[in-house]
Design an enzyme around this catalytic site. Structure first.
Site, PDB file in Angstrom:
ATOM      1  N   HIS A   1      -9.498   1.146   5.061  1.00 42.84           N
ATOM      2  CA  HIS A   1      -8.220   1.405   5.728  1.00 42.84           C
ATOM      3  C   HIS A   1      -8.448   2.427   6.842  1.00 42.84           C
ATOM      4  O   HIS A   1      -9.241   3.356   6.683  1.00 42.84           O
ATOM      5  CB  HIS A   1      -7.191   1.926   4.709  1.00 42.84           C
ATOM      6  CG  HIS A   1      -5.807   1.962   5.277  1.00 42.84           C
ATOM      7  ND1 HIS A   1      -5.391   2.956   6.139  1.00 42.84           N
ATOM      8  CD2 HIS A   1      -4.766   1.106   5.152  1.00 42.84           C
ATOM      9  CE1 HIS A   1      -4.135   2.704   6.498  1.00 42.84           C
ATOM     10  NE2 HIS A   1      -3.737   1.587   5.917  1.00 42.84           N
TER      11      HIS A   1
ATOM     12  N   GLY B   1       2.653   2.209  10.846  1.00 40.93           N
ATOM     13  CA  GLY B   1       3.681   3.233  10.732  1.00 40.93           C
ATOM     14  C   GLY B   1       4.405   3.563  12.028  1.00 40.93           C
ATOM     15  O   GLY B   1       5.081   4.583  12.130  1.00 40.93           O
TER      16      GLY B   1
ATOM     17  N   GLU C   1      -6.833   4.896   7.799  1.00 41.54           N
ATOM     18  CA  GLU C   1      -6.600   6.304   7.435  1.00 41.54           C
ATOM     19  C   GLU C   1      -7.817   6.886   6.724  1.00 41.54           C
ATOM     20  O   GLU C   1      -8.109   8.080   6.850  1.00 41.54           O
ATOM     21  CB  GLU C   1      -5.330   6.415   6.573  1.00 41.54           C
ATOM     22  CG  GLU C   1      -4.085   6.237   7.429  1.00 41.54           C
ATOM     23  CD  GLU C   1      -2.884   5.669   6.698  1.00 41.54           C
ATOM     24  OE1 GLU C   1      -2.844   5.697   5.459  1.00 41.54           O
ATOM     25  OE2 GLU C   1      -1.969   5.166   7.387  1.00 41.54           O
TER      26      GLU C   1
ATOM     27  N   ASN D   1       0.870  -1.179   0.000  1.00 35.56           N
ATOM     28  CA  ASN D   1       0.000   0.000   0.000  1.00 35.56           C
ATOM     29  C   ASN D   1       0.905   1.226   0.000  1.00 35.56           C
ATOM     30  O   ASN D   1       1.520   1.540   1.013  1.00 35.56           O
ATOM     31  CB  ASN D   1      -0.883  -0.034   1.264  1.00 35.56           C
ATOM     32  CG  ASN D   1      -1.673   1.240   1.457  1.00 35.56           C
ATOM     33  OD1 ASN D   1      -1.767   2.075   0.540  1.00 35.56           O
ATOM     34  ND2 ASN D   1      -2.256   1.406   2.637  1.00 35.56           N
ATOM     35  N   TRP D   2       0.979   1.884  -1.147  1.00 36.13           N
ATOM     36  CA  TRP D   2       1.905   3.020  -1.266  1.00 36.13           C
ATOM     37  C   TRP D   2       1.370   4.299  -0.629  1.00 36.13           C
ATOM     38  O   TRP D   2       2.085   5.283  -0.521  1.00 36.13           O
ATOM     39  CB  TRP D   2       2.231   3.267  -2.740  1.00 36.13           C
ATOM     40  CG  TRP D   2       3.240   2.311  -3.296  1.00 36.13           C
ATOM     41  CD1 TRP D   2       3.575   1.089  -2.799  1.00 36.13           C
ATOM     42  CD2 TRP D   2       4.062   2.503  -4.454  1.00 36.13           C
ATOM     43  NE1 TRP D   2       4.545   0.513  -3.573  1.00 36.13           N
ATOM     44  CE2 TRP D   2       4.870   1.357  -4.607  1.00 36.13           C
ATOM     45  CE3 TRP D   2       4.193   3.526  -5.393  1.00 36.13           C
ATOM     46  CZ2 TRP D   2       5.793   1.212  -5.640  1.00 36.13           C
ATOM     47  CZ3 TRP D   2       5.101   3.383  -6.426  1.00 36.13           C
ATOM     48  CH2 TRP D   2       5.893   2.238  -6.547  1.00 36.13           C
ATOM     49  N   LYS D   3       0.092   4.312  -0.291  1.00 38.02           N
ATOM     50  CA  LYS D   3      -0.537   5.518   0.273  1.00 38.02           C
ATOM     51  C   LYS D   3      -0.306   6.705  -0.666  1.00 38.02           C
ATOM     52  O   LYS D   3      -0.234   6.494  -1.871  1.00 38.02           O
ATOM     53  CB  LYS D   3      -0.017   5.776   1.698  1.00 38.02           C
ATOM     54  CG  LYS D   3      -0.107   4.512   2.555  1.00 38.02           C
ATOM     55  CD  LYS D   3       0.098   4.733   4.018  1.00 38.02           C
ATOM     56  CE  LYS D   3      -0.005   3.388   4.735  1.00 38.02           C
ATOM     57  NZ  LYS D   3       0.014   3.508   6.175  1.00 38.02           N
TER      58      LYS D   3
ATOM     59  N   GLY E   1       2.889  -1.227   4.243  1.00 32.96           N
ATOM     60  CA  GLY E   1       2.906   0.188   3.883  1.00 32.96           C
ATOM     61  C   GLY E   1       4.316   0.638   3.563  1.00 32.96           C
ATOM     62  O   GLY E   1       4.847   0.387   2.478  1.00 32.96           O
ATOM     63  N   GLY E   2       4.964   1.267   4.542  1.00 35.41           N
ATOM     64  CA  GLY E   2       6.288   1.866   4.355  1.00 35.41           C
ATOM     65  C   GLY E   2       7.293   0.987   3.623  1.00 35.41           C
ATOM     66  O   GLY E   2       7.961   1.448   2.678  1.00 35.41           O
TER      67      GLY E   2
ATOM     68  N   GLU F   1      -5.317  -4.947  10.665  1.00 35.75           N
ATOM     69  CA  GLU F   1      -4.288  -3.930  10.889  1.00 35.75           C
ATOM     70  C   GLU F   1      -4.583  -3.179  12.186  1.00 35.75           C
ATOM     71  O   GLU F   1      -5.428  -2.262  12.196  1.00 35.75           O
ATOM     72  CB  GLU F   1      -4.271  -2.918   9.734  1.00 35.75           C
ATOM     73  CG  GLU F   1      -3.925  -3.496   8.395  1.00 35.75           C
ATOM     74  CD  GLU F   1      -3.384  -2.421   7.453  1.00 35.75           C
ATOM     75  OE1 GLU F   1      -2.266  -2.590   6.956  1.00 35.75           O
ATOM     76  OE2 GLU F   1      -4.060  -1.419   7.238  1.00 35.75           O
TER      77      GLU F   1
ATOM     78  N   SER G   1       3.378  -2.118  10.324  1.00 36.18           N
ATOM     79  CA  SER G   1       4.817  -2.210  10.612  1.00 36.18           C
ATOM     80  C   SER G   1       5.456  -3.543  10.215  1.00 36.18           C
ATOM     81  O   SER G   1       6.368  -4.014  10.899  1.00 36.18           O
ATOM     82  CB  SER G   1       5.093  -1.895  12.086  1.00 36.18           C
ATOM     83  OG  SER G   1       4.754  -0.547  12.358  1.00 36.18           O
TER      84      SER G   1
HETATM   85  P1  PGA Z   1       2.931   0.289   7.583  1.00 37.05           P
HETATM   86  O1  PGA Z   1       1.455   0.539   6.951  1.00 37.05           O
HETATM   87  O2  PGA Z   1       3.423  -1.010   7.009  1.00 37.05           O
HETATM   88  O3  PGA Z   1       3.739   1.470   7.098  1.00 37.05           O
HETATM   89  O4  PGA Z   1       2.780   0.241   9.036  1.00 37.05           O
HETATM   90  C1  PGA Z   1       0.563  -0.512   6.775  1.00 37.05           C
HETATM   91  C2  PGA Z   1      -0.731   0.001   6.208  1.00 37.05           C
HETATM   92  O5  PGA Z   1      -1.159   1.104   6.558  1.00 37.05           O
HETATM   93  O6  PGA Z   1      -1.381  -0.689   5.405  1.00 37.05           O
END
Ligand code: PGA
Length: 246
Positions: free
Chosen positions: A97, A170, A99, A10-12, A229-230, A164, A208
């Site tokens: 998600h 993050g 966010e 997930n590149w956001k 994510g990251g 999640e 994470s």
């Molecule tokens: P993260 O994000 O791996 O950077 O913690 C995961 C996500 O939000 O899907």
């Protein structure tokens, strides 16, 4: 039947055209891996890169979107429908998600409508659930409530659940490996007994995940993959995570 394994990036809100090199790096890594694998690797870049990535021939990576609109078409300035995503070559979409729930105020009714719209356009849905830090004690009931918000008419074959914990996204923090395993088992029980889902639905862990903890997480019996994510923004790190399965 075995459950399908996934590693999903997930590149956001990250990535420009020049980020094609991250995509290329992962694809090259996968093409060079001789071992056959039934793993599905998906990258969900921002909308603006979907077409660029999905046009790539000889790719082993599937493409997903990070959001969709709940309507099929119409006067919704600035919005992108599931049909448009499908048309661009996306096969997956992330819905729910934390966010989106937190910063865009997406409520359960809206999420259910988005899921219906996505499935109508033949997109596979990656549905995210997870508790806030202050909900850890009531985790199971929080997760049950989120899962129960799924629409009744659902094509269960085209849904993937991503657990999640919001406090793990993050932050570098994660639940213990035992905890992850048992939470996933609880999720599977809720799906099976409360929602009458097929027992083969894939349940991914997200929050994470990195090359250091991936093998511990992915080897857990009840974990069918990761939503990353990251670490998905670095082709080496993402490839290392994929390597656990290949
Ligand atoms: P993260 O994000 O791996 O950077 O913690 C995961 C996500 O939000 O899907």
């Amino acid at each position: 039947m075995k459950r399908t394994k996934f590693v999903i990036g997930n590149w956001k809100m990250n990535g420009l055209k020049s980020s094609m090199n991250i995509y290329e790096g992962v694809n090259k890594h996968m093409l060079s891996n001789k071992k056959s694998s039934d793993l599905n690797v998906v990258i969900c870049p921002p909308f603006t890169l979907i077409n660029l990535f999905s046009s790539k021939k000889t790719s082993k990576i599937m493409i997903g979107a990070q959001d969709t609109h709940e309507k099929e078409s119409g006067a919704y300035t600035g919005s992108i429908s599931s049909q448009m995503l499908s048309d661009l070559g996306a096969g997956y979409v992330i819905i729910g998600h934390s966010e989106r729930r937190q910063y865009f105020g997406e409520n359960v009714k809206l999420l259910a409508d988005k899921i219906i719209a996505a499935q109508k356009a033949d997109l596979k849905v990656i549905f995210c659930i997870g508790e806030l830090k202050n909900e850890i004690k009531n985790r199971k009931s929080v997760l049950r409530k989120q899962l129960k918000s799924l629409p009744k008419k659902l094509n269960y074959k085209n849904i993937i659940i991503a657990y999640e914990p919001v406090w793990a996204i993050g932050t570098g923090l994660i639940p213990s490996f035992d905890e992850i395993n048992s939470i996933h088992l609880s999720i599977r029980d809720i799906l099976k007994y409360d929602l009458k889902f097929s027992k083969n639905v894939s349940i991914l862990y997200g929050g994470s995940v990195n090359p250091k903890n991936a093998s511990n997480i992915l080897s857990l019996e009840n974990v069918d993959g990761a939503l990353v994510g990251g670490a998905s923004l670095n082709s080496k790190d993402f490839s290392n995570i994929i390597d656990y399965y290949t």
